[in-house]
Design a protein around this motif. Structure first.
Motif, PDB file in Angstrom:
ATOM      1  N   LEU A  37     -10.154  71.695  30.879  1.00 18.95           N
ATOM      2  CA  LEU A  37     -10.244  73.121  30.572  1.00 18.95           C
ATOM      3  C   LEU A  37     -11.014  73.855  31.670  1.00 18.95           C
ATOM      4  O   LEU A  37     -10.692  74.995  32.026  1.00 18.95           O
ATOM      5  CB  LEU A  37     -10.917  73.318  29.216  1.00 18.95           C
ATOM      6  CG  LEU A  37     -10.796  74.688  28.541  1.00 18.95           C
ATOM      7  CD1 LEU A  37      -9.352  75.155  28.491  1.00 18.95           C
ATOM      8  CD2 LEU A  37     -11.384  74.640  27.132  1.00 18.95           C
ATOM      9  N   GLU A  38     -12.019  73.200  32.234  1.00 15.81           N
ATOM     10  CA  GLU A  38     -12.751  73.794  33.353  1.00 15.81           C
ATOM     11  C   GLU A  38     -11.858  73.884  34.596  1.00 15.81           C
ATOM     12  O   GLU A  38     -11.943  74.847  35.367  1.00 15.81           O
ATOM     13  CB  GLU A  38     -13.994  72.959  33.666  1.00 15.81           C
ATOM     14  CG  GLU A  38     -15.038  72.952  32.550  1.00 15.81           C
ATOM     15  CD  GLU A  38     -15.615  74.334  32.272  1.00 15.81           C
ATOM     16  OE1 GLU A  38     -15.556  75.204  33.180  1.00 15.81           O
ATOM     17  OE2 GLU A  38     -16.110  74.559  31.153  1.00 15.81           O
ATOM     18  N   THR A  39     -10.986  72.889  34.769  1.00 16.80           N
ATOM     19  CA  THR A  39     -10.046  72.922  35.895  1.00 16.80           C
ATOM     20  C   THR A  39      -9.082  74.092  35.758  1.00 16.80           C
ATOM     21  O   THR A  39      -8.789  74.792  36.731  1.00 16.80           O
ATOM     22  CB  THR A  39      -9.265  71.599  35.975  1.00 16.80           C
ATOM     23  OG1 THR A  39     -10.175  70.513  36.152  1.00 16.80           O
ATOM     24  CG2 THR A  39      -8.277  71.613  37.132  1.00 16.80           C
ATOM     25  N   LEU A  40      -8.584  74.304  34.550  1.00 13.64           N
ATOM     26  CA  LEU A  40      -7.695  75.441  34.314  1.00 13.64           C
ATOM     27  C   LEU A  40      -8.431  76.755  34.561  1.00 13.64           C
ATOM     28  O   LEU A  40      -7.882  77.677  35.176  1.00 13.64           O
ATOM     29  CB  LEU A  40      -7.149  75.396  32.891  1.00 13.64           C
ATOM     30  CG  LEU A  40      -6.253  76.571  32.480  1.00 13.64           C
ATOM     31  CD1 LEU A  40      -5.039  76.690  33.401  1.00 13.64           C
ATOM     32  CD2 LEU A  40      -5.818  76.438  31.030  1.00 13.64           C
ATOM     33  N   THR A  41      -9.667  76.849  34.091  1.00 10.91           N
ATOM     34  CA  THR A  41     -10.465  78.058  34.300  1.00 10.91           C
ATOM     35  C   THR A  41     -10.658  78.337  35.784  1.00 10.91           C
ATOM     36  O   THR A  41     -10.556  79.485  36.235  1.00 10.91           O
ATOM     37  CB  THR A  41     -11.829  77.919  33.603  1.00 10.91           C
ATOM     38  OG1 THR A  41     -11.623  77.805  32.191  1.00 10.91           O
ATOM     39  CG2 THR A  41     -12.725  79.113  33.887  1.00 10.91           C
ATOM     40  N   SER A  42     -10.913  77.304  36.558  1.00  9.32           N
ATOM     41  CA  SER A  42     -11.072  77.469  38.000  1.00  9.32           C
ATOM     42  C   SER A  42      -9.783  77.985  38.637  1.00  9.32           C
ATOM     43  O   SER A  42      -9.810  78.858  39.517  1.00  9.32           O
ATOM     44  CB  SER A  42     -11.465  76.127  38.635  1.00  9.32           C
ATOM     45  OG  SER A  42     -11.555  76.239  40.047  1.00  9.32           O
ATOM     46  N   SER A  43      -8.648  77.474  38.185  1.00  2.91           N
ATOM     47  CA  SER A  43      -7.353  77.919  38.717  1.00  2.91           C
ATOM     48  C   SER A  43      -7.082  79.370  38.345  1.00  2.91           C
ATOM     49  O   SER A  43      -6.559  80.153  39.153  1.00  2.91           O
ATOM     50  CB  SER A  43      -6.235  77.024  38.191  1.00  2.91           C
ATOM     51  OG  SER A  43      -6.391  75.694  38.645  1.00  2.91           O
TER      52      SER A  43
END
Length: 300
Positions: free
Chosen positions: A279-285
């Motif tokens: 979810l943090e990876t998606l937020t970064s994207s």
């Protein structure tokens, strides 16, 4: 303890919309799905599913479905890379609510960037940007693109930027409906295009230009691409995302009703505080795509 096979059956019924499709997805019979859901309802003493076409969750059912999504996400990260699981079994799915205009403009870049660094899948739920936070509040999604800056309980909020819109129509439409320019009387006569009954961008722009609410004939076009196409065909004037309208404005296929009189919609990203890396990876994207494609928010 909760019965997780029964919870999985409940979540599948709500997600797929029927007991039959849930059975197909889980590889069991519709009777087995029905028994699991009924047993869970009897144990908890609450109706969890409204049987219909499609089936939908009651309030307690929605809370349980949200719990299942969160647990599945965390379990997926915990078991990732374990030799006993196939790649398909280890791929979590993130359900995200966003508006159609974001999906048609800047969000694909976020999704593509996310896919290069994660094997997770996306399940995108479309709704008006003023109502996507409600989807998050109801536990239907793990994250949302919204116009609401007030954090949903248990969520983090990130300001993304402003999506600019232009009031545009075909040159022929403007000649026919605005021969003397854009004023209150002309706006009341000229047909406009709206996405749905909650679409208020035309009213907001008209108030800024004429100072009065918009009272005009309306065509309903529930598609960002479709609205652009019928604008090009001369059906009416519309508030179009600048990103999709820009090539047509440059070619002359569309013209602005009032040059450079544009409005912006401030967008925010809200996601659950799960501590899940994916979810943090998606937020970064999402942050990366927004920084490159959205406009800075206006101060004040």
């Amino acid at each position: 303890m909760l019965d997780y096979p029964a919870l999985a059956a409940l979540a599948a019924v709500v997600r797929e919309g029927s007991f039959e499709r849930a059975a197909f997805v889980l590889g069991v019979t519709p009777s087995a799905i029905s028994q699991r859901v009924r047993g869970l309802e009897e144990r908890l003493g609450a109706v969890l599913v409204v049987r219909g076409q499609p089936c939908s969750a009651t309030e307690p059912g929605a809370r349980l479905c949200a719990h299942v999504r969160q647990v599945s996400l965390l379990e997926g990260e915990l078991t990732a890379g374990m030799p006993g699981l196939s790649a398909a079994e280890a791929r979590p799915t993130l359900r995200v609510a966003l508006n159609s205009d974001s999906l048609a403009t800047w969000f694909p870049a976020a999704a593509s960037h996310f896919a290069t660094g994660s094997a997770a899948l996306l399940d995108l739920l479309l709704d008006d940007e003023e109502h996507t936070a409600g989807r998050l509040r109801a536990g239907e999604v793990l994250a949302a693109v919204t116009t609401d800056p007030a954090p949903v309980q248990g969520c983090r909020t990130l300001a993304l930027g402003s999506l600019p819109y232009v009031a545009a129509a075909s040159p022929d439409f403007v000649r026919r409906h605005f021969p003397g320019g854009v004023d209150e009387a002309a706006l009341a006569r000229a047909p406009t295009l709206r996405f749905d009954r909650r679409d208020g961008l035309q009213d907001r722009w008209a108030r800024a230009v004429s100072g009065v609410p918009l009272q005009a004939p309306t065509h309903w076009v529930p598609s960002t691409e479709g609205m652009l196409n019928v604008s090009l065909a001369g059906l009416g004037w519309a508030m179009a995302p600048l990103m999709t309208a820009a090539p047509h404005l440059a070619s002359g296929a569309l013209v602005e009703l009032v040059p450079r009189r544009r409005i912006g919609v401030a967008l925010y990203w809200q996601h659950l505080r799960l501590g899940a890396k994916v979810l943090e990876t998606l937020t970064s994207s999402v942050r990366h795509a927004a920084a490159h494609q959205l406009h800075p928010m206006e101060e004040g």
